[in-house]
Scaffold this motif. Sequence first.
Motif, PDB file in Angstrom:
ATOM      1  N   LYS A  96       0.439   4.988   4.916  1.00  0.00           N
ATOM      2  CA  LYS A  96      -0.042   4.609   6.032  1.00  0.00           C
ATOM      3  C   LYS A  96      -1.406   3.667   5.748  1.00  0.00           C
ATOM      4  O   LYS A  96      -2.106   4.482   5.106  1.00  0.00           O
ATOM      5  N   ILE A  97      -1.690   2.526   6.417  1.00  0.00           N
ATOM      6  CA  ILE A  97      -2.734   1.558   6.412  1.00  0.00           C
ATOM      7  C   ILE A  97      -3.382   1.326   7.566  1.00  0.00           C
ATOM      8  O   ILE A  97      -2.806   0.829   8.423  1.00  0.00           O
ATOM      9  N   VAL A 110       6.067   1.146   4.954  1.00  0.00           N
ATOM     10  CA  VAL A 110       4.935   0.965   5.161  1.00  0.00           C
ATOM     11  C   VAL A 110       4.447   0.795   6.606  1.00  0.00           C
ATOM     12  O   VAL A 110       5.084   0.157   7.426  1.00  0.00           O
ATOM     13  N   LEU A 152       1.353   0.102   9.360  1.00  0.00           N
ATOM     14  CA  LEU A 152      -0.082  -0.606   9.452  1.00  0.00           C
ATOM     15  C   LEU A 152      -0.378   0.001  10.933  1.00  0.00           C
ATOM     16  O   LEU A 152       0.335  -0.176  11.694  1.00  0.00           O
ATOM     17  N   ILE A 203      -4.792   8.196   6.981  1.00  0.00           N
ATOM     18  CA  ILE A 203      -4.256   7.084   6.228  1.00  0.00           C
ATOM     19  C   ILE A 203      -4.357   7.214   4.579  1.00  0.00           C
ATOM     20  O   ILE A 203      -5.195   7.803   3.924  1.00  0.00           O
ATOM     21  N   ASP A 204      -3.705   6.249   3.987  1.00  0.00           N
ATOM     22  CA  ASP A 204      -3.680   6.256   2.662  1.00  0.00           C
ATOM     23  C   ASP A 204      -4.561   4.959   2.182  1.00  0.00           C
ATOM     24  O   ASP A 204      -5.110   4.894   0.888  1.00  0.00           O
ATOM     25  N   ALA A 205      -4.925   4.173   3.025  1.00  0.00           N
ATOM     26  CA  ALA A 205      -5.683   2.995   2.921  1.00  0.00           C
ATOM     27  C   ALA A 205      -6.310   2.264   4.062  1.00  0.00           C
ATOM     28  O   ALA A 205      -5.680   2.688   5.130  1.00  0.00           O
ATOM     29  N   ALA A 228      -8.720   7.788   0.396  1.00  0.00           N
ATOM     30  CA  ALA A 228      -7.967   6.436   1.011  1.00  0.00           C
ATOM     31  C   ALA A 228      -8.601   5.158   0.151  1.00  0.00           C
ATOM     32  O   ALA A 228      -9.775   5.408  -0.411  1.00  0.00           O
ATOM     33  N   THR A 272      -3.449  -5.444   0.268  1.00  0.00           N
ATOM     34  CA  THR A 272      -3.529  -3.937   0.117  1.00  0.00           C
ATOM     35  C   THR A 272      -2.463  -3.394  -0.112  1.00  0.00           C
ATOM     36  O   THR A 272      -2.199  -2.403  -0.707  1.00  0.00           O
ATOM     37  N   VAL A 273      -1.444  -3.860   0.625  1.00  0.00           N
ATOM     38  CA  VAL A 273       0.083  -3.409   0.472  1.00  0.00           C
ATOM     39  C   VAL A 273       0.554  -3.609  -0.941  1.00  0.00           C
ATOM     40  O   VAL A 273       1.154  -2.827  -1.330  1.00  0.00           O
TER      41      VAL A 273
END
Lengths: 339, 318
Positions: free
Chosen positions: B29-30, B63, B65, B89-91, B114, B282-283
């Motif tokens: 999760k971003i 992924v 977003l 979120i992870d990022a 994150a 980021t991905v």
Amino acid sequence: MTDNPAGKKAKSLPFATDFKTLGPAIALLLLCVIGFSLNSAFLSEGNITNLLTRSAFIGIIAVGATFVITSGGIDLSVGSMAAVIAGVMIITMNMLVPITGTGITTVLIGCAISVVLGLGAGLVNGLLTTKGKIEAFIVTLGTMGIFRSLVTYFADGGTLSLDYGIRGTYRPVYYDSFMGLPIPVWVFISVAIIGWVLLNRTAFGRYCTAIGSNEAVAKYSAIKVDRIKTWTYVIQGICVALATIIYVPRLGSASSSTGVLWELEAIAAVIIGGTVLKGGYGRIGGTILGALILTTIGNILNFTDMISNYLNGTMQGLIIITAVWLQRGNFGRKKEKKA
Amino acid sequence: MKAPKSLFAAALTGAMMLAGTALAADKIKIGVSYPTPTHAWAAGMNWHAEKAEERLEALYPDVDLILVNSPDPSQQASAIEDLVSVHQIDALVVLPFESEPLTDPVLNAKKSGAMITVVDRGLSQPGIEDIYVAGNNPEMGRVSAEYMKSRLKSGDNIVILRGIPTIIDNERFDAFMEGIKDTGINVLDHKHANWNRDDGFEVMQDFLSRFPDIDAVWAQDDDIAIGVVAALKQAGRDGNGMFVVGGAGMKETIKGVMDGNELVPVDVLYPPAMIATAMDVTVAAFKSNGPVAGRYILGATLITKDNAKDFYFPDSPF
């Protein structure tokens, strides 16, 4: 630098009330002297024409605002209203291109839509204030947000641009002249004359003043207070629509940054001109001078590099305060004692 | 009657939540947080973010977003808190509204584990972000100055229309002035036109009344340039090799450059697509087999007739 001598003069003048009406005119004259001393090009025909044309937008809106404020109201939505009307005009005219072409018909329909929208928006503001019994400040604060976000939405956050063909047809409305004066200036003059007659020579104008000075008394005097007040917002809306009609051909675009802070400029023009913010006394002539003063300040700041760019706002603020102070003169001293 | 029903409901919700977390654990999760588009450049950024979301989610089914825009710094801070607490979120990809007020919220997101990607405007504390993606404001000024030097000679006059008084504007302006130093090009004056068409028009009108001889205009921004061009045309001073240099990469301007517009012959890029670049990078941090953390400073490319088609996005609102 110029405010000190003028201030002293104010105190020594015996005819204080004269000074009150002359205040804005003197302020404008002083500004012109400063402008000319900075660069003689200030009084060139081109610059004066630019100045007058530019003042037309705020000036026309401010004439409408004079009615609203004189009758004790306020309209904060005018800048956003201008932006959304401009946006809808552009969208409609672009949509009409395949049907009615890029000729004068399309432009006229666009203008008609502008007037209808302005009238409608004014009516909404007016009815919510009078029938809805919500403070004008709150109603128009609300519609200010609504109109602004609508234009952002219509433009998808970007900019709405007028079709190039129509722009060719419509362009003269801003850029062409009639008898030496640009068309927007003629519109400004007409609106000012109609506004002056309406405020000073008709029952409607007297009712506006009466309501602004004491709404309860006006009501007992059998004045249809709600109707008159609603009309002031409708007039304001129509003025915004007229200003938008001459604004759109200038750059042929509208975005969410169109008309930002026009409401404050219009209110400032009205107050600089001598109309009382809490209502009961209004002056169209003063409003016109107020609009000219505001535009001239911006023009002069562009004419000099003596003042740091970052202090433009400070200079504008100082000049506005000085202009109002000049116009109050020692008239204010007498009145305040009574109050 | 009532009790078993609500019990059932509770059980169902519980099961769904479990399933939800199980699903969430599978997905990367971003969160992507940026200001609400209220001007054209930001609208372009919004468009590029949405396009990048579609593309990346199609490319990587695992992924997710989450795009959130906020109208002011404090609401952006809340949005980031929600991304961390609700979405876990992870990022986080964040284009801060303002540096100072968003430093702490981003720091808290980092503390939750994150990964942080900061776009365009830096935070006020160094070392929080893992990845930094930005346009290059000084470079924009420098590239514009280079172009001016290539077209003008000593003794030629220019005027400058600046943006809103901010750090960004100062960076562009200072680099430009440095770039034309010792060339003999005269800067007649510089005024703020607030990255706005109407102000561009009015400031330029006044410059034209004031200075009879202007050879070129550095408008710094495409919106201002539109106002400048209108003022030049009104005054009939758009001939004789006069030219205007804007910047940012508005589609209409780039179209004009492609078509060989002499009045606005070039544009200097400050891409609204930088948010898409940040999302890509980021991905990649989760998908690439090489290291990705670091600073990605995009070029302020000079867009000319030859390369304009690479920067033309006709569907974008900017």
